[in-house]
Design a protein around this motif. Structure first.
Motif, PDB file in Angstrom:
ATOM      1  N   GLY A 205       0.780  -1.233   0.000  1.00 55.32           N
ATOM      2  CA  GLY A 205       0.000   0.000   0.000  1.00 55.32           C
ATOM      3  C   GLY A 205       0.811   1.282   0.000  1.00 55.32           C
ATOM      4  O   GLY A 205       0.252   2.372   0.168  1.00 55.32           O
ATOM      5  N   ILE A 206       2.144   1.188  -0.180  1.00 57.78           N
ATOM      6  CA  ILE A 206       2.970   2.402  -0.119  1.00 57.78           C
ATOM      7  C   ILE A 206       2.690   3.314  -1.315  1.00 57.78           C
ATOM      8  O   ILE A 206       2.552   4.540  -1.168  1.00 57.78           O
ATOM      9  CB  ILE A 206       4.469   2.038  -0.015  1.00 57.78           C
ATOM     10  N   TYR A 207       2.579   2.751  -2.490  1.00 52.34           N
ATOM     11  CA  TYR A 207       2.241   3.571  -3.668  1.00 52.34           C
ATOM     12  C   TYR A 207       0.881   4.241  -3.472  1.00 52.34           C
ATOM     13  O   TYR A 207       0.714   5.430  -3.756  1.00 52.34           O
ATOM     14  CB  TYR A 207       2.245   2.688  -4.915  1.00 52.34           C
ATOM     15  N   THR A 208      -0.075   3.486  -2.959  1.00 52.41           N
ATOM     16  CA  THR A 208      -1.407   4.047  -2.716  1.00 52.41           C
ATOM     17  C   THR A 208      -1.319   5.238  -1.758  1.00 52.41           C
ATOM     18  O   THR A 208      -1.938   6.283  -1.984  1.00 52.41           O
ATOM     19  CB  THR A 208      -2.345   2.969  -2.142  1.00 52.41           C
ATOM     20  N   LEU A 209      -0.517   5.096  -0.707  1.00 48.82           N
ATOM     21  CA  LEU A 209      -0.359   6.179   0.275  1.00 48.82           C
ATOM     22  C   LEU A 209       0.289   7.408  -0.375  1.00 48.82           C
ATOM     23  O   LEU A 209      -0.165   8.553  -0.191  1.00 48.82           O
ATOM     24  CB  LEU A 209       0.498   5.684   1.446  1.00 48.82           C
ATOM     25  N   LEU A 210       1.347   7.193  -1.167  1.00 45.64           N
ATOM     26  CA  LEU A 210       1.993   8.299  -1.883  1.00 45.64           C
ATOM     27  C   LEU A 210       1.008   8.960  -2.851  1.00 45.64           C
ATOM     28  O   LEU A 210       0.903  10.187  -2.928  1.00 45.64           O
ATOM     29  CB  LEU A 210       3.202   7.775  -2.664  1.00 45.64           C
ATOM     30  N   TRP A 211       0.296   8.119  -3.596  1.00 41.59           N
ATOM     31  CA  TRP A 211      -0.656   8.609  -4.604  1.00 41.59           C
ATOM     32  C   TRP A 211      -1.718   9.481  -3.946  1.00 41.59           C
ATOM     33  O   TRP A 211      -2.031  10.589  -4.416  1.00 41.59           O
ATOM     34  CB  TRP A 211      -1.298   7.411  -5.311  1.00 41.59           C
ATOM     35  N   GLU A 212      -2.278   8.980  -2.827  1.00 44.34           N
ATOM     36  CA  GLU A 212      -3.367   9.717  -2.168  1.00 44.34           C
ATOM     37  C   GLU A 212      -2.866  11.013  -1.522  1.00 44.34           C
ATOM     38  O   GLU A 212      -3.586  12.015  -1.485  1.00 44.34           O
ATOM     39  CB  GLU A 212      -4.066   8.806  -1.159  1.00 44.34           C
ATOM     40  N   THR A 213      -1.633  11.025  -1.036  1.00 40.42           N
ATOM     41  CA  THR A 213      -1.054  12.248  -0.451  1.00 40.42           C
ATOM     42  C   THR A 213      -0.871  13.306  -1.538  1.00 40.42           C
ATOM     43  O   THR A 213      -1.224  14.482  -1.362  1.00 40.42           O
ATOM     44  CB  THR A 213       0.304  11.932   0.218  1.00 40.42           C
ATOM     45  N   ARG A 214      -0.318  12.880  -2.687  1.00 38.29           N
ATOM     46  CA  ARG A 214      -0.152  13.798  -3.828  1.00 38.29           C
ATOM     47  C   ARG A 214      -1.513  14.280  -4.321  1.00 38.29           C
ATOM     48  O   ARG A 214      -1.698  15.473  -4.611  1.00 38.29           O
ATOM     49  CB  ARG A 214       0.597  13.070  -4.941  1.00 38.29           C
ATOM     50  N   ASP A 215      -2.466  13.385  -4.389  1.00 36.05           N
ATOM     51  CA  ASP A 215      -3.800  13.733  -4.884  1.00 36.05           C
ATOM     52  C   ASP A 215      -4.491  14.747  -3.958  1.00 36.05           C
ATOM     53  O   ASP A 215      -5.199  15.645  -4.423  1.00 36.05           O
ATOM     54  CB  ASP A 215      -4.632  12.451  -5.004  1.00 36.05           C
ATOM     55  N   LYS A 216      -4.256  14.613  -2.660  1.00 38.69           N
ATOM     56  CA  LYS A 216      -4.832  15.563  -1.695  1.00 38.69           C
ATOM     57  C   LYS A 216      -4.269  16.967  -1.965  1.00 38.69           C
ATOM     58  O   LYS A 216      -5.009  17.959  -1.977  1.00 38.69           O
ATOM     59  CB  LYS A 216      -4.480  15.114  -0.266  1.00 38.69           C
ATOM     60  N   PHE A 217      -2.957  17.053  -2.216  1.00 39.12           N
ATOM     61  CA  PHE A 217      -2.322  18.336  -2.555  1.00 39.12           C
ATOM     62  C   PHE A 217      -2.939  18.916  -3.831  1.00 39.12           C
ATOM     63  O   PHE A 217      -3.238  20.114  -3.909  1.00 39.12           O
ATOM     64  CB  PHE A 217      -0.809  18.121  -2.737  1.00 39.12           C
ATOM     65  N   VAL A 218      -3.139  18.062  -4.828  1.00 38.14           N
ATOM     66  CA  VAL A 218      -3.710  18.523  -6.109  1.00 38.14           C
ATOM     67  C   VAL A 218      -5.129  19.053  -5.893  1.00 38.14           C
ATOM     68  O   VAL A 218      -5.503  20.110  -6.412  1.00 38.14           O
ATOM     69  CB  VAL A 218      -3.679  17.374  -7.144  1.00 38.14           C
TER      70      VAL A 218
ATOM     71  N   PRO B 222      -4.035  -0.126 -12.280  1.00 37.99           N
ATOM     72  CA  PRO B 222      -5.213  -0.463 -11.462  1.00 37.99           C
ATOM     73  C   PRO B 222      -5.640   0.633 -10.480  1.00 37.99           C
ATOM     74  O   PRO B 222      -6.835   0.863 -10.288  1.00 37.99           O
ATOM     75  CB  PRO B 222      -4.781  -1.737 -10.716  1.00 37.99           C
ATOM     76  N   LEU B 223      -4.661   1.327  -9.894  1.00 43.56           N
ATOM     77  CA  LEU B 223      -5.026   2.365  -8.918  1.00 43.56           C
ATOM     78  C   LEU B 223      -5.732   3.531  -9.603  1.00 43.56           C
ATOM     79  O   LEU B 223      -6.709   4.081  -9.073  1.00 43.56           O
ATOM     80  CB  LEU B 223      -3.780   2.838  -8.163  1.00 43.56           C
ATOM     81  N   TYR B 224      -5.262   3.912 -10.808  1.00 40.15           N
ATOM     82  CA  TYR B 224      -5.929   4.997 -11.538  1.00 40.15           C
ATOM     83  C   TYR B 224      -7.361   4.613 -11.905  1.00 40.15           C
ATOM     84  O   TYR B 224      -8.280   5.426 -11.794  1.00 40.15           O
ATOM     85  CB  TYR B 224      -5.129   5.373 -12.798  1.00 40.15           C
ATOM     86  N   ILE B 225      -7.538   3.359 -12.327  1.00 45.83           N
ATOM     87  CA  ILE B 225      -8.900   2.899 -12.672  1.00 45.83           C
ATOM     88  C   ILE B 225      -9.782   2.955 -11.421  1.00 45.83           C
ATOM     89  O   ILE B 225     -10.910   3.451 -11.458  1.00 45.83           O
ATOM     90  CB  ILE B 225      -8.857   1.465 -13.259  1.00 45.83           C
ATOM     91  N   LYS B 226      -9.206   2.477 -10.296  1.00 51.71           N
ATOM     92  CA  LYS B 226      -9.955   2.488  -9.029  1.00 51.71           C
ATOM     93  C   LYS B 226     -10.337   3.921  -8.624  1.00 51.71           C
ATOM     94  O   LYS B 226     -11.400   4.154  -8.045  1.00 51.71           O
ATOM     95  CB  LYS B 226      -9.076   1.855  -7.940  1.00 51.71           C
ATOM     96  N   LYS B 227      -9.484   4.888  -8.955  1.00 49.52           N
ATOM     97  CA  LYS B 227      -9.736   6.280  -8.577  1.00 49.52           C
ATOM     98  C   LYS B 227     -10.611   7.017  -9.585  1.00 49.52           C
ATOM     99  O   LYS B 227     -10.797   8.235  -9.493  1.00 49.52           O
ATOM    100  CB  LYS B 227      -8.410   7.027  -8.408  1.00 49.52           C
ATOM    101  N   GLY B 228     -11.090   6.283 -10.599  1.00 49.95           N
ATOM    102  CA  GLY B 228     -12.077   6.883 -11.502  1.00 49.95           C
ATOM    103  C   GLY B 228     -11.519   7.450 -12.793  1.00 49.95           C
ATOM    104  O   GLY B 228     -12.243   8.140 -13.523  1.00 49.95           O
ATOM    105  N   TYR B 229     -10.241   7.209 -13.079  1.00 51.25           N
ATOM    106  CA  TYR B 229      -9.647   7.713 -14.330  1.00 51.25           C
ATOM    107  C   TYR B 229     -10.148   6.895 -15.517  1.00 51.25           C
ATOM    108  O   TYR B 229     -10.389   5.687 -15.402  1.00 51.25           O
ATOM    109  CB  TYR B 229      -8.115   7.646 -14.271  1.00 51.25           C
ATOM    110  N   THR B 230     -10.293   7.552 -16.664  1.00 54.72           N
ATOM    111  CA  THR B 230     -10.716   6.885 -17.891  1.00 54.72           C
ATOM    112  C   THR B 230      -9.494   6.369 -18.629  1.00 54.72           C
ATOM    113  O   THR B 230      -8.510   7.097 -18.799  1.00 54.72           O
ATOM    114  CB  THR B 230     -11.462   7.889 -18.802  1.00 54.72           C
ATOM    115  N   GLN B 231      -9.562   5.103 -19.044  1.00 58.30           N
ATOM    116  CA  GLN B 231      -8.421   4.503 -19.724  1.00 58.30           C
ATOM    117  C   GLN B 231      -8.393   4.918 -21.192  1.00 58.30           C
ATOM    118  O   GLN B 231      -9.373   4.733 -21.916  1.00 58.30           O
ATOM    119  CB  GLN B 231      -8.527   2.973 -19.612  1.00 58.30           C
ATOM    120  N   GLY B 232      -7.247   5.474 -21.638  1.00 58.31           N
ATOM    121  CA  GLY B 232      -7.103   5.882 -23.031  1.00 58.31           C
ATOM    122  C   GLY B 232      -6.426   4.812 -23.855  1.00 58.31           C
ATOM    123  O   GLY B 232      -6.395   3.643 -23.478  1.00 58.31           O
ATOM    124  N   GLU B 233      -5.838   5.251 -24.974  1.00 58.10           N
ATOM    125  CA  GLU B 233      -5.187   4.333 -25.896  1.00 58.10           C
ATOM    126  C   GLU B 233      -3.914   3.750 -25.261  1.00 58.10           C
ATOM    127  O   GLU B 233      -3.216   4.429 -24.507  1.00 58.10           O
ATOM    128  CB  GLU B 233      -4.800   5.120 -27.147  1.00 58.10           C
TER     129      GLU B 233
END
Ligand SMILES: CC(C)(COP(=O)(O)OP(=O)(O)OC[C@H]1O[C@@H](n2cnc3c(N)ncnc32)[C@H](O)[C@@H]1OP(=O)(O)O)[C@@H](O)C(=O)NCCC(=O)NCCS
Length: 110
Positions: free
Chosen positions: A56-69, A88-99
C-alpha cells in the motif's frame, strides 16, 4: 510498518517536478512526482522499493499527492502514462483509460 510521507520542499518559482517520498526507519522506500503545466497536471515517476511492494505504499503516496492537487488545482485535468502495475489504482480512482502505447526498439543499421 506504515511509512511517513514527506513532500520535498521546493522553490515556488521552479519548473521542476514536485516530489513526495515515503520513508521507513530513515530509508526512502518510494516516491512519486507531479508536474504542472498551464492546463494539465501530470502524475509520474512512481517507484516503490522491491522489498516493500504490495503493502500500500504507492497508494499512500498517490493519495497524499492527490490531496495536494485537490487543494490547489480544482478544475484542471490530471493525467498519467501507466504501466501494468500503476494502472489499477488509476482505474480504481475513476480515471478513464485511453489508448495503449507500446515501446519498440531496433539497432540502427546502414
Ligand atoms: C507500480 C508500483 C509503484 C506499485 O507500488 P506498490 O507500493 O507495490 O503498490 P500498492 O501496494 O499501493 O498497490 C496498489 C494497487 O496497485 C496494483 N498493483 C500494484 N503492483 C502491481 C503489479 N505488479 N501488477 C499488477 N497490479 C499491481 C494492485 O491493484 C494494488 O492493489 P492490491 O495490492 O490491493 O491488489 C511498484 O510496483 C513499482 O515501483 N514498480 C516499478 C516502477 C513502475 O512500474 N512504476 C510505474 C510507472 S508508470
Amino acid at each position: 510498518m506504515t511509512p511517513i510521507v514527506v513532500k520535498i520542499p521546493s522553490d515556488p518559482d521552479s519548473k521542476e517536478p514536485l516530489v513526495w517520498i515515503a520513508v521507513i526507519k530513515n530509508e526512502c522506500v518510494g516516491h512519486v512526482r507531479l508536474s504542472i503545466s498551464s492546463d494539465k497536471i501530470k502524475y509520474h515517476n512512481a517507484w516503490v522499493h522491491p522489498n516493500h511492494r504490495r503493502k500500500g505504499i504507492y497508494t499512500l503516496l498517490w493519495e497524499t499527492r492527490d490531496k495536494f492537487v485537490k487543494q490547489n488545482f480544482i478544475g484542471k485535468i490530471s493525467y498519467a502514462w501507466c504501466k501494468s502495475g500503476s494502472l489499477p489504482l488509476y482505474i480504481k480512482k475513476g480515471y478513464t483509460q485511453g489508448e495503449t502505447c507500446t515501446y519498440v526498439e531496433k539497432v540502427i543499421e546502414p
